[in-house]
Scaffold this motif. Structure first.
Motif, PDB file in Angstrom:
ATOM      1  N   LEU A   1      38.005 -51.797 -38.336  1.00  0.00           N
ATOM      2  CA  LEU A   1      37.158 -51.356 -37.218  1.00  0.00           C
ATOM      3  C   LEU A   1      37.521 -49.946 -36.777  1.00  0.00           C
ATOM      4  CD1 LEU A   1      36.820 -54.380 -34.811  1.00  0.00           C
ATOM      5  CD2 LEU A   1      35.028 -53.238 -36.090  1.00  0.00           C
TER       6      LEU A   1
ATOM      7  N   LEU B   1      34.250 -58.874 -44.258  1.00  0.00           N
ATOM      8  CA  LEU B   1      35.203 -58.404 -43.262  1.00  0.00           C
ATOM      9  C   LEU B   1      34.892 -59.005 -41.886  1.00  0.00           C
ATOM     10  CD1 LEU B   1      37.564 -56.529 -43.538  1.00  0.00           C
ATOM     11  CD2 LEU B   1      36.114 -54.633 -42.881  1.00  0.00           C
ATOM     12  N   ARG B   2      33.588 -59.111 -41.579  1.00  0.00           N
ATOM     13  CA  ARG B   2      33.189 -59.706 -40.301  1.00  0.00           C
ATOM     14  C   ARG B   2      33.627 -61.152 -40.224  1.00  0.00           C
ATOM     15  NH1 ARG B   2      28.529 -56.696 -40.521  1.00  0.00           N
ATOM     16  NH2 ARG B   2      27.270 -58.297 -41.501  1.00  0.00           N
ATOM     17  N   ALA B   3      33.469 -61.873 -41.336  1.00  0.00           N
ATOM     18  CA  ALA B   3      33.864 -63.275 -41.340  1.00  0.00           C
ATOM     19  C   ALA B   3      35.377 -63.393 -41.131  1.00  0.00           C
ATOM     20  CB  ALA B   3      33.440 -63.936 -42.640  1.00  0.00           C
TER      21      ALA B   3
ATOM     22  N   ARG C   1      37.217 -61.220 -39.495  1.00  0.00           N
ATOM     23  CA  ARG C   1      37.468 -60.908 -38.085  1.00  0.00           C
ATOM     24  C   ARG C   1      37.121 -62.093 -37.190  1.00  0.00           C
ATOM     25  NH1 ARG C   1      35.412 -55.432 -39.120  1.00  0.00           N
ATOM     26  NH2 ARG C   1      33.361 -55.970 -38.365  1.00  0.00           N
ATOM     27  N   GLY C   2      36.062 -62.797 -37.541  1.00  0.00           N
ATOM     28  CA  GLY C   2      35.645 -63.925 -36.715  1.00  0.00           C
ATOM     29  C   GLY C   2      36.593 -65.108 -36.812  1.00  0.00           C
TER      30      GLY C   2
ATOM     31  N   PRO D   1      31.469 -66.680 -31.972  1.00  0.00           N
ATOM     32  CA  PRO D   1      31.847 -66.672 -33.389  1.00  0.00           C
ATOM     33  C   PRO D   1      32.113 -68.076 -33.932  1.00  0.00           C
ATOM     34  CG  PRO D   1      33.550 -65.654 -32.053  1.00  0.00           C
ATOM     35  CD  PRO D   1      32.486 -66.077 -31.125  1.00  0.00           C
TER      36      PRO D   1
ATOM     37  N   LEU E   1      28.972 -69.060 -35.202  1.00  0.00           N
ATOM     38  CA  LEU E   1      28.537 -68.232 -36.325  1.00  0.00           C
ATOM     39  C   LEU E   1      29.341 -68.505 -37.585  1.00  0.00           C
ATOM     40  CD1 LEU E   1      28.103 -64.709 -34.695  1.00  0.00           C
ATOM     41  CD2 LEU E   1      26.346 -66.024 -35.847  1.00  0.00           C
ATOM     42  N   TYR E   2      30.671 -68.608 -37.442  1.00  0.00           N
ATOM     43  CA  TYR E   2      31.516 -68.631 -38.635  1.00  0.00           C
ATOM     44  C   TYR E   2      32.147 -69.978 -38.921  1.00  0.00           C
ATOM     45  CZ  TYR E   2      30.890 -63.667 -38.555  1.00  0.00           C
ATOM     46  OH  TYR E   2      30.326 -62.427 -38.563  1.00  0.00           O
TER      47      TYR E   2
ATOM     48  N   TRP F   1      32.817 -56.674 -31.662  1.00  0.00           N
ATOM     49  CA  TRP F   1      33.081 -56.231 -33.044  1.00  0.00           C
ATOM     50  C   TRP F   1      34.329 -56.925 -33.557  1.00  0.00           C
ATOM     51  CZ3 TRP F   1      29.286 -54.145 -35.474  1.00  0.00           C
ATOM     52  CH2 TRP F   1      28.447 -53.195 -34.882  1.00  0.00           C
TER      53      TRP F   1
ATOM     54  N   ARG G   1      35.474 -59.633 -32.952  1.00  0.00           N
ATOM     55  CA  ARG G   1      35.314 -61.061 -33.194  1.00  0.00           C
ATOM     56  C   ARG G   1      34.316 -61.316 -34.320  1.00  0.00           C
ATOM     57  NH1 ARG G   1      33.828 -64.279 -28.466  1.00  0.00           N
ATOM     58  NH2 ARG G   1      35.263 -65.846 -29.251  1.00  0.00           N
ATOM     59  N   GLY G   2      33.945 -60.267 -35.021  1.00  0.00           N
ATOM     60  CA  GLY G   2      33.116 -60.442 -36.207  1.00  0.00           C
ATOM     61  C   GLY G   2      31.659 -60.729 -35.922  1.00  0.00           C
ATOM     62  N   ILE G   3      31.187 -60.387 -34.735  1.00  0.00           N
ATOM     63  CA  ILE G   3      29.773 -60.593 -34.442  1.00  0.00           C
ATOM     64  C   ILE G   3      28.963 -59.559 -35.247  1.00  0.00           C
ATOM     65  CG2 ILE G   3      28.093 -60.852 -32.570  1.00  0.00           C
ATOM     66  CD1 ILE G   3      30.500 -62.601 -32.100  1.00  0.00           C
TER      67      ILE G   3
END
Lengths: 327, 319
Positions: free
Chosen positions: A61, A88-90, A92-93, A120, A123-124, B222, B224-226
């Motif tokens: 980030l 990468l988002r997954a 982070r989540g 999240p 979402l994840y 961000w 938290r991967g949103i």
């Protein structure tokens, strides 16, 4: 590979560069460290030393214009620097949780607590809305928010500072991350809340076996809560070692100076020693030791090249005139 | 607390209304020559002027006329247009409806595009696409409304003939109205009003979105991967949109000003066109009624904006 290494974080020669071509400058250079599951690394340094930038690099980030120019970040089996944005988002989540300095501004003012904790997780981790609600409730209870059922649908401004930071922790832990990055988590809190929050993180870490990076400029907190210490100065490591070794026998003059700047109860009446001057800016990093200009032990050799790593993996430093004489 | 706030806002609005009516009244009376000369012409005999003044009630003392003006307003009597030979209220009816439909349509289009453009601008702030959007906004905002209108007519009405160059469609004399044709006629005027509106509104909203994007809670999201789209809609937009409601309320007079020029360019029988014509013909009763109406709508718009804003803002709602 040793057992334990596979589930923790392994950072090798991490460098972060801003800009391109002749205007390029490095803000972080050649950082290497390991954190095993269940271990806490205290990342210490002045403002602008690269602590938060390191965290941002680990999370993928970095602010716009910055990039990881070399090195590797391995979380468990995953090489983070090679992941796509979506992957990468997954991560982070679910794999990395992060808590920040200011718990009020770090929460969305117009979403309820449950909406923010569950986001999240839905979402994840593929949870339904009602499952996410139950989970959020469990988390709020775990971080010690009283009347958790009633508070789920409250908004952040209805919480006190300490409670907000608990909510932040609950959010960070929503998907049971392997790694928790706490970026100055208690700077905005009073002393009592500070101790409670840090003990809470410590307890949750033990229960879940997380690796924790504890970013702070407060060495006394590091002494109490971290297993390992890494001191950054102007984007480079100056000393790294187990908390025991570090606090008993700091080797780098900068570490020594930081320790001297901590007020102690036993030394009432003595003057606190401070460090003169300011750290250099990233565009003006010198060729030699970056602390040289402010260092009491500086000699002309310090200015010619960055000092070699001295010491063992367990405790090493970068200085040619270490405190307590050469090894 | 909420009720108290509504009460306070209402009180301010009523006070502004009273002030507005008073100002409009004295403005008409400050007109050089007075209404009688406007109607009879500058070379009317003093006798004729006196007779007309008596007929219109202008021989009463000013405070009495002021009271009568209020009384008439309460009765819904906006006066009589001597140039159009009809009561102002009946005259304004159809023009008002045409205008309201046009302005609401244009405003909705402008809001829709402003939000989309503003979100991108906020996200890209200080990078090339954001700077380009900013430049585009200034350019569009600087083009005079009548010029946009004329250019649109030139291209879309004359060159490619997709839309009619003006008027309102349907047969005005029989009153038969073809809905399709009605809106077909409305496209170009609506674009003319919406373009500068979008430029201004999206710029404002872009700034809003940009400062929102920099806030800590967005960083949290961000971290938290949103995904970006979800951050944009669920986090940034939700907070950035709040002040927008107030701005839209305050833009109502601007919309009318744009409307006057647009309607005259497109020969569109709306309030702006009527205002323009009554100004040319020195039709003071109609003129003052329209000015009054625009004023009332502005005050109501601001009131509505404040109230909506307080409903949207959880912090205001709960305190």
């Amino acid at each position: 590979m040793k057992a334990g290494e596979s589930s923790g974080l392994q950072v090798r020669n991490l460098s972060v560069t801003f800009g391109r071509g002749r205007k390029a400058f490095q803000v972080i250079e050649d950082l290497s460290f390991d954190i095993a599951a269940g271990e806490t690394l205290g990342l210490v340094g002045e403002s602008g030393s690269g602590k938060s930038m390191t965290a941002a690099a680990l999370m993928g980030l970095l602010p716009w214009g910055g990039r990881v120019s070399s090195g590797s970040v391995r979380l468990g089996e995953t090489e983070m620097t090679r992941l796509s944005n979506a992957a990468l988002r997954a991560v982070r989540g679910r794999e990395i949780g992060m808590i920040f300095q200011n718990p009020l501004s770090s929460l969305n003012p117009s979403l309820t607590i449950v909406q923010q904790i569950a986001e999240p997780y839905c979402l994840y981790c593929g949870a339904s809305i009602s499952a996410a609600r139950t989970h959020a409730l469990k988390l709020l209870k775990e971080v010690g928010v009283p009347d958790a059922e009633k508070r789920l649908d409250d908004y952040p401004h209805q919480f006190s500072g300490g409670m907000r930071q608990r909510v932040m922790i609950a959010m960070a832990l929503a998907c049971n991350p392997r790694l928790l990055i706490a970026d100055e988590p208690t700077t905005a809190l009073d002393v009592i809340n500070q101790a409670q929050i840090l003990r809470l993180i410590q307890r949750l870490q033990k229960e879940q076996g997380m690796a924790v990076i504890f970013i702070t400029h407060d060495l006394s907190l590091v002494a109490e809560y971290a297993h390992k210490v890494m001191v950054l100065y102007a984007g480079k490591t100056v000393e790294q070692g187990s908390a025991e070794d570090f606090f008993q026998a700091p080797r780098h003059p900068y570490s020594q100076a930081l320790l001297n700047a901590i007020p102690r109860l036993m030394s009432v009446g003595k003057r606190l020693t401070d460090i003169d001057g300011l750290p250099p800016r990233p565009q003006e990093f010198p060729r030699g030791c970056r602390f040289a200009e402010r260092c009491p032990a500086m000699t002309p050799e310090c200015l010619t090249a960055y000092p070699e790593r001295t010491g063992t993996d367990a405790h090493h430093f970068f200085c040619i005139h270490p405190v307590g004489g050469a090894a | 607390m909420m009720r108290r706030m509504i009460f306070n806002r209402l009180r301010t609005s009523i006070l502004s209304l009273i002030l507005l009516v008073t100002i409009v009244f004295f403005l008409i009376h400050a007109t050089p020559g007075g209404p009688a000369y406007s109607i009879l012409g500058m070379h009317a005999t003093p006798d004729a002027v006196a007779a007309l003044n008596k007929e219109m009630g202008l021989d009463h003392p000013l405070w009495q006329q002021y009271a009568i003006w209020w009384e008439h307003l309460f009765e819904g009597n906006l006066g009589y247009s001597f140039t159009q030979h009809a009561s102002v209220a009946s005259l304004m009816g159809s023009y008002l409806a045409n205008s309201i439909i046009l302005y609401v349509l244009a405003t909705l289009v402008a809001i829709f595009f402003s939000i989309i453009i503003g979100m991108f601008q906020g996200y890209w702030a200080e990078r090339t696409p954001g700077v380009l959007i900013g430049a585009g906004q200034i350019i569009v905002y600087s083009i005079p409304t009548f010029f946009i209108g004329v250019m649109l007519i030139l291209f879309f009405a004359i060159y490619v003939s997709w839309f009619p160059p003006g008027g309102i469609g349907g047969d005005q004399s029989t009153g038969a109205l073809n809905i399709g044709s009605y809106f077909h006629h409305m496209v170009l005027p609506a674009i003319t009003i919406a373009l500068p509106l979008t430029a201004g509104l999206s710029r404002y909203f872009g700034h809003q979105a940009r400062s929102e994007y920099r806030l800590d809670y967005v960083r949290t999201a961000w971290a938290r991967g949103i995904p970006p789209l979800r951050i944009a809609v669920n986090h940034v937009l939700r907070n950035a949109i709040r002040p927008l409601v107030t701005v839209i309320g305050m833009m109502i007079p601007g919309i009318f000003v744009g409307g006057i020029l647009t309607e005259s360019v497109f020969n569109y029988p709306g309030l702006g066109w009527l205002l323009w014509r009554s100004a040319l013909e020195q039709d003071y009763p109609t003129l003052s009624a329209i000015v009054l109406l625009i004023g009332v709508l502005t005050i109501l718009g601001n009131l509505a904006a404040d109230l909506t804003n307080s409903i949207l803002d959880v912090r205001v709602r709960y305190e």
